[in-house]
Design a protein around this motif. Structure first.
Motif, mmCIF file in Angstrom:
data_model
loop_
_atom_site.group_PDB
_atom_site.id
_atom_site.type_symbol
_atom_site.label_atom_id
_atom_site.label_comp_id
_atom_site.label_asym_id
_atom_site.label_seq_id
_atom_site.Cartn_x
_atom_site.Cartn_y
_atom_site.Cartn_z
ATOM 1 N N ARG A 106 0.856 -1.202 0.000
ATOM 2 C CA ARG A 106 0.000 0.000 0.000
ATOM 3 C C ARG A 106 0.886 1.243 0.000
ATOM 4 O O ARG A 106 2.034 1.195 0.436
ATOM 5 N N ASN A 107 0.293 2.334 -0.444
ATOM 6 C CA ASN A 107 0.945 3.653 -0.365
ATOM 7 C C ASN A 107 2.335 3.674 -0.993
ATOM 8 O O ASN A 107 3.253 4.321 -0.478
ATOM 9 N N GLY A 108 2.493 2.919 -2.097
ATOM 10 C CA GLY A 108 3.738 2.986 -2.846
ATOM 11 C C GLY A 108 4.934 2.321 -2.187
ATOM 12 O O GLY A 108 6.081 2.543 -2.593
ATOM 13 N N ARG A 109 4.671 1.499 -1.163
ATOM 14 C CA ARG A 109 5.791 0.809 -0.502
ATOM 15 C C ARG A 109 6.237 -0.387 -1.347
ATOM 16 O O ARG A 109 5.465 -0.906 -2.152
ATOM 17 N N PRO A 110 7.472 -0.842 -1.138
ATOM 18 C CA PRO A 110 7.944 -1.996 -1.915
ATOM 19 C C PRO A 110 7.290 -3.309 -1.459
ATOM 20 O O PRO A 110 6.657 -3.369 -0.411
ATOM 21 N N THR A 111 7.451 -4.304 -2.308
ATOM 22 C CA THR A 111 7.014 -5.659 -1.949
ATOM 23 C C THR A 111 8.250 -6.532 -1.798
ATOM 24 O O THR A 111 9.175 -6.455 -2.605
ATOM 25 N N VAL A 112 8.255 -7.345 -0.757
ATOM 26 C CA VAL A 112 9.383 -8.248 -0.546
ATOM 27 C C VAL A 112 8.878 -9.686 -0.538
ATOM 28 O O VAL A 112 7.844 -9.996 0.054
ATOM 29 N N MET A 113 9.578 -10.528 -1.290
ATOM 30 C CA MET A 113 9.260 -11.953 -1.269
ATOM 31 C C MET A 113 10.240 -12.649 -0.318
ATOM 32 O O MET A 113 11.453 -12.446 -0.396
ATOM 33 N N LEU A 114 9.685 -13.443 0.591
ATOM 34 C CA LEU A 114 10.505 -14.164 1.560
ATOM 35 C C LEU A 114 10.465 -15.647 1.202
ATOM 36 O O LEU A 114 9.403 -16.268 1.190
ATOM 37 N N TYR A 115 11.644 -16.190 0.903
ATOM 38 C CA TYR A 115 11.728 -17.601 0.505
ATOM 39 C C TYR A 115 12.441 -18.424 1.581
ATOM 40 O O TYR A 115 13.442 -17.994 2.167
ATOM 41 N N ALA A 116 11.923 -19.607 1.813
ATOM 42 C CA ALA A 116 12.649 -20.636 2.579
ATOM 43 C C ALA A 116 12.050 -21.971 2.135
ATOM 44 O O ALA A 116 11.144 -21.996 1.305
ATOM 45 N N HIS A 117 12.550 -23.077 2.673
ATOM 46 C CA HIS A 117 11.910 -24.367 2.324
ATOM 47 C C HIS A 117 11.651 -25.175 3.585
ATOM 48 O O HIS A 117 12.425 -25.122 4.542
ATOM 49 N N HIS A 118 10.537 -25.907 3.550
ATOM 50 C CA HIS A 118 10.136 -26.658 4.738
ATOM 51 C C HIS A 118 10.447 -28.152 4.622
ATOM 52 O O HIS A 118 10.196 -28.908 5.549
ATOM 53 N N ASP A 119 10.968 -28.569 3.479
ATOM 54 C CA ASP A 119 11.361 -29.983 3.362
ATOM 55 C C ASP A 119 12.796 -30.143 3.846
ATOM 56 O O ASP A 119 13.534 -29.153 3.989
ATOM 57 N N VAL A 120 13.167 -31.384 4.101
ATOM 58 C CA VAL A 120 14.514 -31.648 4.640
ATOM 59 C C VAL A 120 15.180 -32.806 3.905
ATOM 60 O O VAL A 120 14.530 -33.565 3.184
ATOM 61 N N GLN A 121 16.469 -32.922 4.119
ATOM 62 C CA GLN A 121 17.250 -34.053 3.627
ATOM 63 C C GLN A 121 16.907 -35.304 4.444
ATOM 64 O O GLN A 121 16.506 -35.194 5.598
ATOM 65 N N PRO A 122 17.117 -36.488 3.872
ATOM 66 C CA PRO A 122 16.976 -37.701 4.691
ATOM 67 C C PRO A 122 17.933 -37.634 5.880
ATOM 68 O O PRO A 122 18.992 -37.002 5.782
ATOM 69 N N PRO A 123 17.563 -38.275 6.997
ATOM 70 C CA PRO A 123 18.401 -38.152 8.192
ATOM 71 C C PRO A 123 19.652 -39.026 8.168
ATOM 72 O O PRO A 123 20.585 -38.787 8.923
ATOM 73 N N GLY A 124 19.699 -40.029 7.281
ATOM 74 C CA GLY A 124 20.803 -40.986 7.365
ATOM 75 C C GLY A 124 20.570 -41.933 8.519
ATOM 76 O O GLY A 124 19.451 -42.077 9.008
ATOM 77 N N LYS A 125 21.639 -42.556 8.980
ATOM 78 C CA LYS A 125 21.500 -43.585 10.033
ATOM 79 C C LYS A 125 21.335 -42.939 11.407
ATOM 80 O O LYS A 125 22.103 -42.047 11.773
#
Ligand SMILES: [Zn+2]
Length: 479
Positions: A106-125
């Motif tokens: 609103r009111n000419g303010r910038p837009t910011v995209m926030l990225y992250a990921h919720h998946d994970v690597q396998p845990p291994g043993k």
């Protein structure tokens, strides 16, 4: 904002934020007050084993997406919060679920995209872990668990910093937000390009914060400004139409192995520097990092010298590298006295920031064809390319990010490179060429992402949240 520089607030309490506005001070207090909640919510996310690989139950990734969406809905600042999937390539198969939330500026303010990921690597043993991978525990100021750092801490840094923004500026703030929490980064971001295409308008932003990288150490923040690209291909070298006895024809005709060895040897000079014309280097300032540290971290065997030239970090961040990662040849156990007609190798090229991967590939292709020994027949196939990434560090958002880091950490940020690549970033650059991309992180050199005993330094976590909170507060006030 000049206002924030001029207003002296007496409630800041610390010297780091000297000159901070009342809003910034409120954001700082909110981050501190909300830290325990953020850690508890992070633990709850870590308890969901959201491994995105094909061999693992996709229900966990779905549950993780739902848990993230619930947190995001709870912020009560977004116009829309959705769980969405996109197709993988041309196939009629959907990728793992992502969370997408939007709020119009609103009111000419910038837009910011926030990225992250919720998946994970396998845990291994399990036995390689000091505590169960999906049962988060705190030891000596670190939170242990798969995804505790990579990248559920990135998810929580976004959530907690938005909460601090609301506490400081009110729920009626002007900043535009797009939150994109991917569900298959650890499995190659297979539907990422289609997701961007499907949701282009919702994701469009002036600034993109990718909270999935590293800091220099637990006391020094880093902004990742350079990532190498990569090119891999299969190289086949043929010298004979069929195998022959090495005693019958050896010495008069070249075998495939001889040709392959000689060809591969042309890729580096005596010092081990890449010797392919047309593969560029990028000039960048690098922090101190000495040979002893390299020997230790890379596990260099006794008596073996490093390769390359220039500062060690420039070799890792800013120069090309070529590695032969596999060779199809008769095994030692099965070796007979035979001239091999054909040998195949997998070649992996790291491309310096600033060079187009396609140009880099052409340079290597030309080199390989020009250097085929004895007129050997050379075939290249299975070419795969990923673009490098290079931030224009003169941008205003980069300056704001560095200022937020300095104020939150009380230390000058390091402009860092990464020798490996984050493949999806090139998709972001392609789809949103106007956006400034800020690659920040919640990790430190001891985080051991992807490995057993992955952990998050809780001090780094707090400073990462504060950094982002200050950034959001300032962007919200930016004309
Ligand atoms: Zn990650």
């Amino acid at each position: 904002m000049t206002e924030s520089e001029q207003t002296q607030d007496t409630n800041t309490g610390g010297s780091v934020l000297g000159g901070a506005s009342a809003t910034e001070s409120a954001a700082r207090r909110a981050v501190i007050a909300g830290l325990d909640q953020a850690i508890d919510e992070l633990k709850a996310l870590v308890r969901i084993p959201s491994v995105s690989w094909d061999a693992f139950d996709p229900q966990h990734v779905a549950a993780s997406a739902e848990a993230v969406a619930e947190l995001v809905r709870g912020l009560d600042v977004f116009d829309t919060v959705q769980i969405k999937q996109a197709r993988i390539g041309e196939a009629d198969v959907l990728g793992q679920p992502a969370v997408l939330a939007t709020r119009a500026a609103r009111n000419g303010r910038p837009t910011v995209m926030l990225y992250a990921h919720h998946d994970v690597q396998p845990p291994g043993k399990d036995e390689d872990w000091d505590s169960a991978p999906f049962d988060p525990v705190t030891r000596s100021g670190r939170l242990y668990g798969r995804g505790a750092a990579d990248d559920k801490a990135g998810v929580m840094a976004h959530v907690a910093s938005i909460r601090a923004l609301v506490a400081a500026a009110g729920a009626d703030f002007d900043l535009g937000l797009a939150l994109f929490i991917e569900g298959e980064e650890e499995f190659g971001s297979r539907s990422f390009a289609n997701f961007l295409a499907d949701n282009r308008d919702e994701l469009a932003a002036d600034v993109i914060v990718v909270a999935d990288s590293d800091n220099w150490d637990t006391e020094t923040p880093a902004l990742t400004v350079a990532l190498r690209g990569n090119v891999t291909f299969k190289l086949s070298v043929r010298t004979l139409k069929h195998a022959s006895h090495s005693g019958m024809f050896g010495g008069a005709v070249p075998d495939g192995m001889l040709a392959m060895i000689r060809l591969l040897a042309t890729l580096h000079d005596e010092q081990g520097s890449v010797a392919v014309a047309g593969l560029n280097r990028y000039e960048m300032e690098t922090p101190d990092y000495d040979e002893a540290q390299l020997r230790l971290e890379a596990g260099l065997a006794d008596g073996v010298s490093p390769i390359g030239d220039g500062t060690i970090l420039s070799r890792l961040w800013a120069q090309p590298a070529i590695t032969v990662t596999g060779i199809d040849a008769p095994t030692v156990a099965n070796a007979s006295n035979t001239l091999s007609p054909e040998i195949a190798a997998r070649v992996s090229v790291r491309v310096a920031p600033g060079q187009d991967s396609a140009d880099a590939y052409r340079a290597v292709e030309e080199h390989v064809k020009a250097n085929a020994p004895f007129g050997a027949q050379v075939v290249i196939s299975e070419v795969d390319q990923g673009q490098p990434f290079l931030v224009d560090t003169s941008g205003w958002a980069v300056a704001e990010a560095k200022r937020a880091m300095k104020d939150a950490w009380g230390a000058e940020p390091v402009e860092a490179g990464i020798g490996g690549s984050i493949p999806f970033i090139s998709d972001l650059v392609r789809v949103f060429p106007e956006a400034e991309i800020l690659v920040t992180g919640v990790e430190d050199p001891d985080s051991r992402a992807h490995s057993p005993n992955e952990s998050l330094h809780l001090g780094v976590f707090e400073r990462a949240i504060l950094t982002e909170a200050l950034l959001l507060v300032r962007l919200n006030e930016r004309a």
